[in-house]
Scaffold this motif. Structure first.
Motif, PDB file in Angstrom:
ATOM      1  N   GLU A  26       0.832  -1.210   0.000  1.00  0.00           N
ATOM      2  CA  GLU A  26       0.000   0.000   0.000  1.00  0.00           C
ATOM      3  C   GLU A  26       0.867   1.262   0.000  1.00  0.00           C
ATOM      4  O   GLU A  26       0.623   2.191  -0.764  1.00  0.00           O
ATOM      5  N   ILE A  29       2.521   1.752  -3.431  1.00  0.00           N
ATOM      6  CA  ILE A  29       1.557   2.263  -4.407  1.00  0.00           C
ATOM      7  C   ILE A  29       1.294   3.745  -4.172  1.00  0.00           C
ATOM      8  O   ILE A  29       1.251   4.540  -5.122  1.00  0.00           O
ATOM      9  N   LYS A  33       2.082   7.047  -6.603  1.00  0.00           N
ATOM     10  CA  LYS A  33       1.076   8.050  -6.950  1.00  0.00           C
ATOM     11  C   LYS A  33       1.524   9.454  -6.557  1.00  0.00           C
ATOM     12  O   LYS A  33       0.821  10.419  -6.804  1.00  0.00           O
TER      13      LYS A  33
END
Length: 149
Positions: A26, A29, A33
């Motif tokens: 998580e 990711i 971003k």
């Protein structure tokens, strides 16, 4: 994807490693971003209190994600009740679903205590799904140029 990583890691080793792998996935990711490393555990918070008014403008920067929400919540809880709070996400790069969900709940609680809570600055963010509390990623602004390192 995160769920699959967690399940596969758990089945191939043990629960603790699976949970750790899911959290690591998580965070990876979120960094892909645009979440800066400095904001993993500490949200960027800038407070402006308008003199003589019961109005606080809280500008958040970088990212508002699951791993820094506890500090954000503690900060919000330290402010006086029954005020008009404006949470401005204009300068955030990413706001994850955990923060969106908890801020919705916090807003309801705050209003129930006689205050007002506005959430602004998400107009420049793109939700990653159609759910009203979906994670949001800021769209690239004109003039913003990504430079490969």
């Amino acid at each position: 994807m995160i769920f699959l990583i967690t399940i596969i890691s758990t089945l191939s080793s043990d629960l603790l490693i699976g949970i750790g792998a899911g959290i690591a996935a998580e965070l990876l990711i979120l960094m892909m971003k645009g979440l800066p490393v400095k904001s993993i555990f500490r949200p960027g918070i800038k407070l402006q209190q308008h003199e003589g008014k019961d109005y606080f403008h809280i500008a958040l920067s970088d990212g508002a994600v699951f791993s820094n929400y506890i500090k954000l919540r503690k900060y919000l809880d330290s402010l006086p009740r029954q005020q008009h709070l404006v949470l401005d996400f204009s300068e955030t790069v990413v706001v994850d679903h955990t923060v969106m969900k908890h801020l919705h709940q916090y807003r309801e609680e705050y209003i129930g205590q006689g205050g007002q809570l506005e959430i602004t600055g998400l107009h420049a963010h793109r939700p990653i799904s159609k759910h009203p509390q979906a994670a949001r990623v800021r769209m690239q602004r004109r003039g913003d140029v990504k430079v490969a390192a």
